[in-house]
Scaffold this active site. Structure first.
Site, PDB file in Angstrom:
ATOM      1  N   ALA A 115      54.441  67.001  90.093  1.00 31.86           N
ATOM      2  CA  ALA A 115      54.006  67.791  91.254  1.00 31.86           C
ATOM      3  C   ALA A 115      52.615  67.357  91.694  1.00 31.86           C
ATOM      4  O   ALA A 115      51.790  67.008  90.848  1.00 31.86           O
ATOM      5  CB  ALA A 115      53.995  69.274  90.891  1.00 31.86           C
ATOM      6  N   PRO A 116      52.323  67.358  92.983  1.00 29.42           N
ATOM      7  CA  PRO A 116      53.182  67.794  94.090  1.00 29.42           C
ATOM      8  C   PRO A 116      54.162  66.741  94.615  1.00 29.42           C
ATOM      9  O   PRO A 116      54.910  67.026  95.526  1.00 29.42           O
ATOM     10  CB  PRO A 116      52.169  68.163  95.177  1.00 29.42           C
ATOM     11  CG  PRO A 116      51.002  67.274  94.908  1.00 29.42           C
ATOM     12  CD  PRO A 116      50.943  67.071  93.423  1.00 29.42           C
ATOM     13  N   GLY A 117      54.152  65.524  94.074  1.00 30.88           N
ATOM     14  CA  GLY A 117      55.207  64.595  94.489  1.00 30.88           C
ATOM     15  C   GLY A 117      54.737  63.261  95.032  1.00 30.88           C
ATOM     16  O   GLY A 117      55.547  62.481  95.533  1.00 30.88           O
ATOM     17  N   LYS A 119      53.597  60.420  93.533  1.00 35.87           N
ATOM     18  CA  LYS A 119      54.191  59.244  92.871  1.00 35.87           C
ATOM     19  C   LYS A 119      55.710  59.254  93.065  1.00 35.87           C
ATOM     20  O   LYS A 119      56.316  58.219  93.317  1.00 35.87           O
ATOM     21  CB  LYS A 119      53.880  59.235  91.374  1.00 35.87           C
ATOM     22  CG  LYS A 119      52.431  59.415  91.012  1.00 35.87           C
ATOM     23  CD  LYS A 119      51.645  58.137  91.094  1.00 35.87           C
ATOM     24  CE  LYS A 119      50.169  58.334  90.815  1.00 35.87           C
ATOM     25  NZ  LYS A 119      49.523  59.587  91.145  1.00 35.87           N
ATOM     26  N   GLU A 137      58.364  68.655  86.646  1.00 34.12           N
ATOM     27  CA  GLU A 137      57.066  69.350  86.630  1.00 34.12           C
ATOM     28  C   GLU A 137      57.187  70.574  85.735  1.00 34.12           C
ATOM     29  O   GLU A 137      58.094  71.381  85.895  1.00 34.12           O
ATOM     30  CB  GLU A 137      56.671  69.755  88.061  1.00 34.12           C
ATOM     31  CG  GLU A 137      55.516  70.718  88.139  1.00 34.12           C
ATOM     32  CD  GLU A 137      54.212  70.225  87.488  1.00 34.12           C
ATOM     33  OE1 GLU A 137      53.849  69.048  87.648  1.00 34.12           O
ATOM     34  OE2 GLU A 137      53.571  71.044  86.800  1.00 34.12           O
ATOM     35  N   ASP A 164      59.369  71.222  79.945  1.00 34.90           N
ATOM     36  CA  ASP A 164      58.257  70.779  79.121  1.00 34.90           C
ATOM     37  C   ASP A 164      58.621  69.386  78.584  1.00 34.90           C
ATOM     38  O   ASP A 164      59.804  69.115  78.350  1.00 34.90           O
ATOM     39  CB  ASP A 164      58.102  71.770  77.955  1.00 34.90           C
ATOM     40  CG  ASP A 164      56.860  71.499  77.147  1.00 34.90           C
ATOM     41  OD1 ASP A 164      55.850  72.167  77.398  1.00 34.90           O
ATOM     42  OD2 ASP A 164      56.897  70.597  76.272  1.00 34.90           O
ATOM     43  N   ASP A 181      51.911  60.619  84.713  1.00 33.00           N
ATOM     44  CA  ASP A 181      50.681  60.760  85.498  1.00 33.00           C
ATOM     45  C   ASP A 181      50.020  62.041  84.969  1.00 33.00           C
ATOM     46  O   ASP A 181      50.199  63.119  85.519  1.00 33.00           O
ATOM     47  CB  ASP A 181      51.048  60.883  86.984  1.00 33.00           C
ATOM     48  CG  ASP A 181      49.837  60.773  87.892  1.00 33.00           C
ATOM     49  OD1 ASP A 181      48.873  60.079  87.513  1.00 33.00           O
ATOM     50  OD2 ASP A 181      49.853  61.389  88.973  1.00 33.00           O
ATOM     51  N   CYS A 234      43.484  60.268  86.637  1.00 37.00           N
ATOM     52  CA  CYS A 234      42.489  60.027  87.695  1.00 37.00           C
ATOM     53  C   CYS A 234      41.105  60.314  87.119  1.00 37.00           C
ATOM     54  O   CYS A 234      40.319  61.041  87.704  1.00 37.00           O
ATOM     55  CB  CYS A 234      42.787  60.831  88.959  1.00 37.00           C
ATOM     56  SG  CYS A 234      42.830  62.598  88.730  1.00 37.00           S
TER      57      CYS A 234
HETATM   58  N1  SAM Z   1      52.040  62.764  89.795  1.00 35.99           N
HETATM   59  C1  SAM Z   1      51.569  63.778  90.706  1.00 35.99           C
HETATM   60  C2  SAM Z   1      51.459  63.191  92.092  1.00 35.99           C
HETATM   61  O1  SAM Z   1      51.355  61.967  92.229  1.00 35.99           O
HETATM   62  O2  SAM Z   1      51.520  63.956  93.072  1.00 35.99           O
HETATM   63  C3  SAM Z   1      50.267  64.396  90.233  1.00 35.99           C
HETATM   64  C4  SAM Z   1      50.358  64.924  88.830  1.00 35.99           C
HETATM   65  S1  SAM Z   1      48.957  65.756  88.244  1.00 35.99           S
HETATM   66  C5  SAM Z   1      47.835  64.474  87.964  1.00 35.99           C
HETATM   67  C6  SAM Z   1      49.451  66.229  86.645  1.00 35.99           C
HETATM   68  C7  SAM Z   1      50.594  67.210  86.560  1.00 35.99           C
HETATM   69  O3  SAM Z   1      50.859  67.489  85.182  1.00 35.99           O
HETATM   70  C8  SAM Z   1      50.317  68.558  87.215  1.00 35.99           C
HETATM   71  O4  SAM Z   1      51.294  68.838  88.176  1.00 35.99           O
HETATM   72  C9  SAM Z   1      50.351  69.540  86.060  1.00 35.99           C
HETATM   73  O5  SAM Z   1      50.923  70.788  86.420  1.00 35.99           O
HETATM   74  C10 SAM Z   1      51.222  68.836  85.043  1.00 35.99           C
HETATM   75  N2  SAM Z   1      50.968  69.296  83.644  1.00 35.99           N
HETATM   76  C11 SAM Z   1      50.014  70.158  83.212  1.00 35.99           C
HETATM   77  N3  SAM Z   1      50.131  70.351  81.883  1.00 35.99           N
HETATM   78  C12 SAM Z   1      51.176  69.597  81.474  1.00 35.99           C
HETATM   79  C13 SAM Z   1      51.798  69.388  80.200  1.00 35.99           C
HETATM   80  N4  SAM Z   1      51.349  69.980  79.108  1.00 35.99           N
HETATM   81  N5  SAM Z   1      52.871  68.570  80.178  1.00 35.99           N
HETATM   82  C14 SAM Z   1      53.323  67.954  81.270  1.00 35.99           C
HETATM   83  N6  SAM Z   1      52.756  68.108  82.483  1.00 35.99           N
HETATM   84  C15 SAM Z   1      51.699  68.918  82.590  1.00 35.99           C
END
Ligand code: SAM
Length: 464
Positions: A115-117, A119, A137, A164, A181, A234
């Site tokens: 999320a939010p999408g 990649k 997500e 998860d 990511d 990032c």
């Molecule tokens: N890939 C997305 C994009 O390009 O739009 C951005 C992703 S963002 C950097 C990281 C994501 O990891 C968030 O949406 C967050 O909710 C999720 N996240 C948080 N804790 C997590 C966990 N323990 N395991 C997996 N994902 C997690």
């Protein structure tokens, strides 16, 4: 910064941080919805000529950031607003396809933290129609936003899940490519979002690094032998970046994969190569924000291909033999409650199989709602790739007429304000804006029923 990326890069970043607050806005066009041509022809929307992002064929820097909410093309999924450095997925995909010498065929991909999408929509633009992406997500509310953005993008070969990383145990050695990511301390976004600086602490960096490691450990078994994992954050610090890459190499037996000609001074700017083989984007050295990514490969000791076998399942299309809006020979249809779902034929079994393993938020195309003997076209159908293709070929299905609308009418539709389509035929009408499908109305003559879902409506004033 100095310890992680060296003094020179660190000084450059600090200089940029102080004088270039905000950075530049960039978008990625949707090749299935007018692509670059549509954006370039309409560059006045973005304050003037667009400039290409060097590492992404559909990526463009904008002269000015417009109010995206008031651009119907944004709602139609003709482009996605994405920070330029995050558009590295194309570089990673190309490097993987070259290294593996795959001629695509049927690949299974996972975008674990999707999320939010950004990649996921990018990966979907790079995939052939026989490959399947699971876009996942873990946070439920964010998975709903993700599903909405994927629906707007219009791809069919995708399943959105809300799991998860641990839940993927049941899909052991299933995926050929996994993108992680990871949630991170976000140092790379300090320039664009200065308030995030206040959330930074060394304790948070440690927490992020440990969480990322857990995520990587949890998902590694789901990667097929000979498969690839793309790890990204990032942020700049080596605990979350090279430290975790080192963990993948030393503890999981991963092999780093290079991207030939990508690091160093080049057409891309100056991208740093980290000591374990990752790539670091530093503002000031590239035109983008801070980003790290690395590609690793799982050894092929267990054989070249995924050993996963999908049990054969019977398509359940009989009931819907008369479904009027999508070509029967290309899709399997299924009635879920009153919702008609369409699955691309080659992927239908696989998607149904995944539905037994994961918590699915959306899959295939939401095509219509059955009401008595009527099929009400679903909003997602108008946004789907299949319809984009039919629109561009001028071959809409029987029972649906199309009307090209002005920006004012498109905005009225998107705000769910009253819309009169004088002279248009009665019945279901596909609204098209600048050649891209926007949604459906039912034309009753003196008024129209707006079929846009309430949750997607523009809430701000459209009087601009
Ligand atoms: N890939 C997305 C994009 O390009 O739009 C951005 C992703 S963002 C950097 C990281 C994501 O990891 C968030 O949406 C967050 O909710 C999720 N996240 C948080 N804790 C997590 C966990 N323990 N395991 C997996 N994902 C997690």
């Amino acid at each position: 910064m100095e310890a992680s990326v060296g003094k020179e890069a660190s000084d450059l970043f600090v200089g940029q941080y102080n004088d270039a607050a905000g950075g530049v806005t960039s978008v990625r066009s949707n090749p299935k919805k007018g692509g670059d041509t549509l954006l370039l022809e309409n560059d006045e929307l973005f304050g003037g000529p667009l400039r290409r992002v060097a590492w992404c064929s559909n990526g463009h820097y904008l002269a000015q950031r417009p109010l995206f909410t008031l651009d119907p093309l944004f709602h139609a999924g003709a482009y996605y607003v994405q920070e330029a450095s995050s558009m590295f997925s194309e570089v990673a995909m190309k490097a993987i396809m070259e290294d593996a010498a795959w001629d695509e065929g049927k690949l299974r991909l996972l975008d674990l933290c999707a999320a939010p999408g950004g990649k996921s929509t990018h990966i979907l633009s790079l995939l052939g129609k026989d490959s399947l992406l699971v876009s996942n997500e873990v946070i439920k509310s964010r998975s709903v936003v993700l599903a909405d953005n994927i629906a707007k993008w219009g791809s069919h070969n995708v399943v959105v899940s809300n799991n998860d990383p641990r839940d993927f145990k049941s899909l052991s050695e299933y995926f050929n490519i996994i993108f992680v990511d990871a949630p991170c301390s976000g140092e790379g976004m300090f320039r664009k979002e200065p308030e995030t600086v206040n959330e930074w602490s060394m304790a948070n960096v440690e927490l992020c690094a440990a969480r990322q490691r857990r995520i990587l450990q949890d998902i590694w078994p789901s990667l097929a032998p000979g498969g690839y994992l793309v790890y990204s954050t990032c942020t700049f610090n080596h605990f979350e970046n090279d430290g975790n890459l080192e963990f993948l190499i030393n503890e999981m037996g991963a092999e780093p994969v290079d991207v030939a000609g990508f690091a160093g001074n080049s057409e891309y700017g100056n991208i740093l190569k980290t000591s374990h083989g990752g790539f670091q984007f530093v503002p000031g050295m590239v035109e983008g924000e801070g980003q790290f990514f690395a590609i690793v490969k799982k050894s092929t000791l267990c054989g070249e291909k995924s050993r996963f076998r999908i049990p054969g399942m019977k398509p359940s299309g009989n009931l819907l033999k008369k479904f009027p809006y999508l070509p029967l020979q290309e899709y399997d249809f299924e009635l879920k409650g009153d919702m008609v779902k369409a699955y691309p034929k080659g992927l239908a079994n696989e998607i149904r199989f995944l539905e037994t393993k994961l918590k699915i938020v959306s899959s295939g195309v939401a095509a219509a709602i059955q009401k008595g003997r009527d099929f009400i076209p679903h909003a997602d159908l108008a946004l789907s790739e299949a319809f984009s293709e039919m629109i561009s070929q001028g071959k809409l299905p029987e029972g649906i007429n199309a009307v090209e609308v002005s920006r004012d009418d498109a905005l009225k539709f998107l705000a769910k304000e009253p819309l009169v389509l004088s002279g248009a035929p009665l019945g279901y009408i596909l609204l098209i804006y600048k050649g891209v499908g926007l949604g459906f109305v039912k034309n009753l003559g003196n008024r129209t029923n707006n079929l846009l879902p309430m949750a997607r409506r523009i809430r701000m004033s459209i009087a601009k």
